[in-house]
Design a protein around this motif. Structure first.
Motif, PDB file in Angstrom:
ATOM      1  N   ILE A 233       0.752  -1.191  -0.352  1.00 36.40           N
ATOM      2  CA  ILE A 233       0.192  -0.173  -0.247  1.00 36.40           C
ATOM      3  C   ILE A 233       0.687   1.062  -0.232  1.00 36.40           C
ATOM      4  O   ILE A 233       1.830   1.349   0.727  1.00 36.40           O
ATOM      5  N   ILE A 234       0.550   2.141  -1.300  1.00 34.39           N
ATOM      6  CA  ILE A 234       1.317   3.193  -1.088  1.00 34.39           C
ATOM      7  C   ILE A 234       0.353   4.620  -0.982  1.00 34.39           C
ATOM      8  O   ILE A 234      -1.069   4.673  -1.457  1.00 34.39           O
ATOM      9  N   ASP A 235       0.449   5.752  -0.303  1.00 35.04           N
ATOM     10  CA  ASP A 235      -0.182   6.725   0.046  1.00 35.04           C
ATOM     11  C   ASP A 235       0.449   7.771  -0.798  1.00 35.04           C
ATOM     12  O   ASP A 235       1.232   7.593  -1.961  1.00 35.04           O
ATOM     13  N   ASN A 236      -0.363   8.987  -1.125  1.00 32.22           N
ATOM     14  CA  ASN A 236       0.399  10.364  -1.813  1.00 32.22           C
ATOM     15  C   ASN A 236       1.157  10.461  -2.069  1.00 32.22           C
ATOM     16  O   ASN A 236       2.202  10.489  -1.352  1.00 32.22           O
ATOM     17  N   GLY A 247       8.468  -6.189  -1.245  1.00 29.83           N
ATOM     18  CA  GLY A 247       7.701  -7.022  -0.930  1.00 29.83           C
ATOM     19  C   GLY A 247       7.190  -6.816  -0.738  1.00 29.83           C
ATOM     20  O   GLY A 247       5.920  -5.783  -0.232  1.00 29.83           O
ATOM     21  N   GLU A 248       6.094  -8.168   0.165  1.00 30.50           N
ATOM     22  CA  GLU A 248       4.690  -8.270   0.610  1.00 30.50           C
ATOM     23  C   GLU A 248       4.138  -7.267   1.437  1.00 30.50           C
ATOM     24  O   GLU A 248       4.726  -7.067   2.458  1.00 30.50           O
ATOM     25  N   ASN A 249       2.759  -6.590   1.835  1.00 30.63           N
ATOM     26  CA  ASN A 249       2.371  -5.950   2.632  1.00 30.63           C
ATOM     27  C   ASN A 249       3.000  -4.887   3.428  1.00 30.63           C
ATOM     28  O   ASN A 249       2.825  -4.962   4.614  1.00 30.63           O
ATOM     29  N   THR A 250       3.851  -4.046   2.639  1.00 31.62           N
ATOM     30  CA  THR A 250       4.480  -3.510   2.927  1.00 31.62           C
ATOM     31  C   THR A 250       4.009  -2.083   2.602  1.00 31.62           C
ATOM     32  O   THR A 250       3.348  -1.774   2.029  1.00 31.62           O
ATOM     33  N   ALA A 251       4.345  -0.764   3.769  1.00 32.97           N
ATOM     34  CA  ALA A 251       3.148   0.387   3.315  1.00 32.97           C
ATOM     35  C   ALA A 251       4.366   1.415   3.759  1.00 32.97           C
ATOM     36  O   ALA A 251       5.527   1.642   4.254  1.00 32.97           O
ATOM     37  N   SER A 261      17.000   0.694  -7.763  1.00 29.77           N
ATOM     38  CA  SER A 261      17.715  -0.387  -7.916  1.00 29.77           C
ATOM     39  C   SER A 261      17.449  -1.326  -5.955  1.00 29.77           C
ATOM     40  O   SER A 261      18.302  -2.182  -5.759  1.00 29.77           O
ATOM     41  N   THR A 262      16.800  -0.443  -5.370  1.00 33.01           N
ATOM     42  CA  THR A 262      16.923  -0.174  -4.303  1.00 33.01           C
ATOM     43  C   THR A 262      15.535  -2.158  -3.470  1.00 33.01           C
ATOM     44  O   THR A 262      14.801  -2.020  -4.144  1.00 33.01           O
ATOM     45  N   THR A 263      16.155  -2.473  -2.852  1.00 32.25           N
ATOM     46  CA  THR A 263      15.142  -3.958  -2.380  1.00 32.25           C
ATOM     47  C   THR A 263      14.486  -3.427  -1.280  1.00 32.25           C
ATOM     48  O   THR A 263      15.279  -3.383  -0.023  1.00 32.25           O
ATOM     49  N   ILE A 264      13.174  -4.091  -0.871  1.00 27.73           N
ATOM     50  CA  ILE A 264      12.774  -3.542   0.269  1.00 27.73           C
ATOM     51  C   ILE A 264      11.711  -4.661   0.900  1.00 27.73           C
ATOM     52  O   ILE A 264      11.333  -5.095  -0.113  1.00 27.73           O
ATOM     53  N   GLY A 265      12.250  -5.173   2.240  1.00 27.17           N
ATOM     54  CA  GLY A 265      11.424  -6.825   1.833  1.00 27.17           C
ATOM     55  C   GLY A 265       9.737  -6.438   3.009  1.00 27.17           C
ATOM     56  O   GLY A 265       8.866  -5.327   2.415  1.00 27.17           O
ATOM     57  N   LYS A 266       9.817  -7.232   3.019  1.00 27.20           N
ATOM     58  CA  LYS A 266       7.730  -7.324   3.113  1.00 27.20           C
ATOM     59  C   LYS A 266       7.933  -6.915   4.712  1.00 27.20           C
ATOM     60  O   LYS A 266       8.338  -6.719   5.756  1.00 27.20           O
ATOM     61  N   ASN A 267       6.895  -7.068   4.899  1.00 32.51           N
ATOM     62  CA  ASN A 267       5.668  -6.226   6.053  1.00 32.51           C
ATOM     63  C   ASN A 267       6.427  -5.010   6.287  1.00 32.51           C
ATOM     64  O   ASN A 267       6.748  -4.768   7.652  1.00 32.51           O
ATOM     65  N   CYS A 268       6.931  -4.019   5.953  1.00 27.99           N
ATOM     66  CA  CYS A 268       7.550  -2.807   6.651  1.00 27.99           C
ATOM     67  C   CYS A 268       7.401  -1.355   6.532  1.00 27.99           C
ATOM     68  O   CYS A 268       5.716  -1.937   5.639  1.00 27.99           O
ATOM     69  N   THR A 283      16.164  -5.405   4.757  1.00 32.07           N
ATOM     70  CA  THR A 283      15.469  -7.239   5.509  1.00 32.07           C
ATOM     71  C   THR A 283      13.969  -6.118   5.496  1.00 32.07           C
ATOM     72  O   THR A 283      12.835  -5.717   5.814  1.00 32.07           O
ATOM     73  N   ASP A 284      13.408  -7.982   5.749  1.00 32.70           N
ATOM     74  CA  ASP A 284      11.716  -7.828   6.456  1.00 32.70           C
ATOM     75  C   ASP A 284      11.185  -7.566   7.488  1.00 32.70           C
ATOM     76  O   ASP A 284      12.434  -6.894   8.407  1.00 32.70           O
TER      77      ASP A 284
END
Length: 356
Positions: A233-236, A247-251, A261-268, A283-284
């Motif tokens: 989910i991404i804000d304005n 990653g999944e379910n990151t806000a 080229s940055t990687t952001i994990g899950k549930n962040c 990481t997650d």
């Protein structure tokens, strides 16, 4: 618009709750505790709101079993384990939805596009070659869907959105007004004092149940795809650069910027106005507090902060002066001074023990 009226017991069933009181009481909307009327339902989000709930004029309250014992002024309840979650579910019941289906006469659709029968396509929408749009998807006015874009089922694409770069969008995705998905990434090769543009050859892939706010930019990849996994989910006002993977379910809250080229994990969770440098990994289960600046890898889950909290102006000025003075002192000198002070303290302690 005529309000939708639903019985208390029917609302309880939708949230797997227990109705207490007048099961057939008709309710036509949700409201906050202070503003709720007798024909509306409100929720109590924790014990700190018990006093407001007692004074509320709401026709019914969503509460836990324990909360109900403190609400003698009310007779009608829905008992659940999590009132806030129940409230979230019921917002969809009273939400105004686009129920119209069909294609407006002013829309321009290439003959090669594959459009499901039960979609809505608004006025002045432009749809390019070989586009695929799934069942029950709504595309609002003046949106542009470029060639070879694929959009899944039950999506909502708001007005003035541009989707390009052969982006692939899964099911139940919401993209709000003025957002650009698949635009050209910010890639340039410096040579002899000039910037040489790099053509962006990748795409964007967006998973199921993703929400993107208004005025966002999700750039396509230079070579590999930019990827938003399921449930992001991404804000304005958020910028996600080329080749980023979320990653999944990151806000991600408003005004965040994530470099390429940055990687952001899950549930962040990235709170408002965070900045993340390029070519790093997070990481997650990481939370970044507001206005954090991330310049290196984060390899351990947890909450991270940077920057300086708000101070009264004169204190802030003194703090900055001290920081500058501290920066001018070599670290090795500080360590030596601390070691010397520690030795002096130990010497004094030894003297005091001998005197005893």
């Amino acid at each position: 618009m005529k309000s939708k009226q639903i019985q208390l017991d029917e609302l309880a069933q939708l949230v797997q709750g227990e109705p207490i009181g007048q099961n057939h009481l008709l309710l036509d909307g949700l409201a906050s505790l202070p503003q709720a009327k007798a024909h509306q339902i409100a929720f109590v989000n924790g014990d700190k709101h018990i006093e407001d709930a007692q004074a509320s004029q709401a026709g019914a309250l969503i509460v836990t079993a324990a909360m109900r014992e403190h609400l003698s002024n009310h007779q009608n309840f829905i008992i659940v384990d999590n009132p806030y979650l129940a409230f979230a579910i019921l917002t969809h019941v009273f939400e105004s939805k686009v129920t119209q289906r069909g294609i407006e006469s002013t829309a321009q659709i290439d003959p090669s596009a594959l459009i499901a029968d039960d979609v809505y396509i608004g006025h002045y929408v432009v749809i390019g070659k070989n586009v695929v749009i799934g069942a029950n998807t709504v595309i609002q006015s003046q949106t542009k869907i470029d060639d070879h874009v694929e959009i899944g089922k039950d999506c909502f694409i708001d007005s003035h959105v541009t989707i390009t770069g052969e982006a692939k969008i899964a099911d139940r995705v919401r993209i709000h007004a003025n957002t650009v998905v698949g635009g050209e990434g910010f890639g340039f090769a410096p040579y002899q004092g000039k910037w040489n543009r790099i053509a962006q050859l990748g795409s964007v892939r967006i998973g199921h149940d993703v929400r993107i706010g208004s005025n966002c930019s999700i750039d396509r990849g230079a070579l590999d795809d930019t990827i938003l996994e399921n449930g992001v989910i991404i804000d304005n006002l958020v910028q996600i650069a080329h080749n980023v993977r979320v990653g999944e379910n990151t806000a991600i809250a408003a005004k965040c910027g994530i470099a390429g080229s940055t990687t952001i994990g899950k549930n962040c969770i990235l709170a408002g106005a965070c900045g993340v440098s390029g070519h790093i990994s997070i990481t997650d289960n990481v939370t970044l507090t507001g206005m954090s600046m991330v310049t290196g890898n984060i390899l351990e889950p947890g909450t991270y902060s940077s920057g300086m909290g708000l101070l009264e102006n004169s204190k802030w000025k003194r703090t900055v002066v001290r920081l500058r003075q501290l920066a001018d002192v070599p670290l090795t000198k500080l360590v030596k001074q601390i070691d010397h002070m520690q030795a002096q303290i130990e010497s004094i302690e030894s003297t005091l023990k001998l005197r005893k």
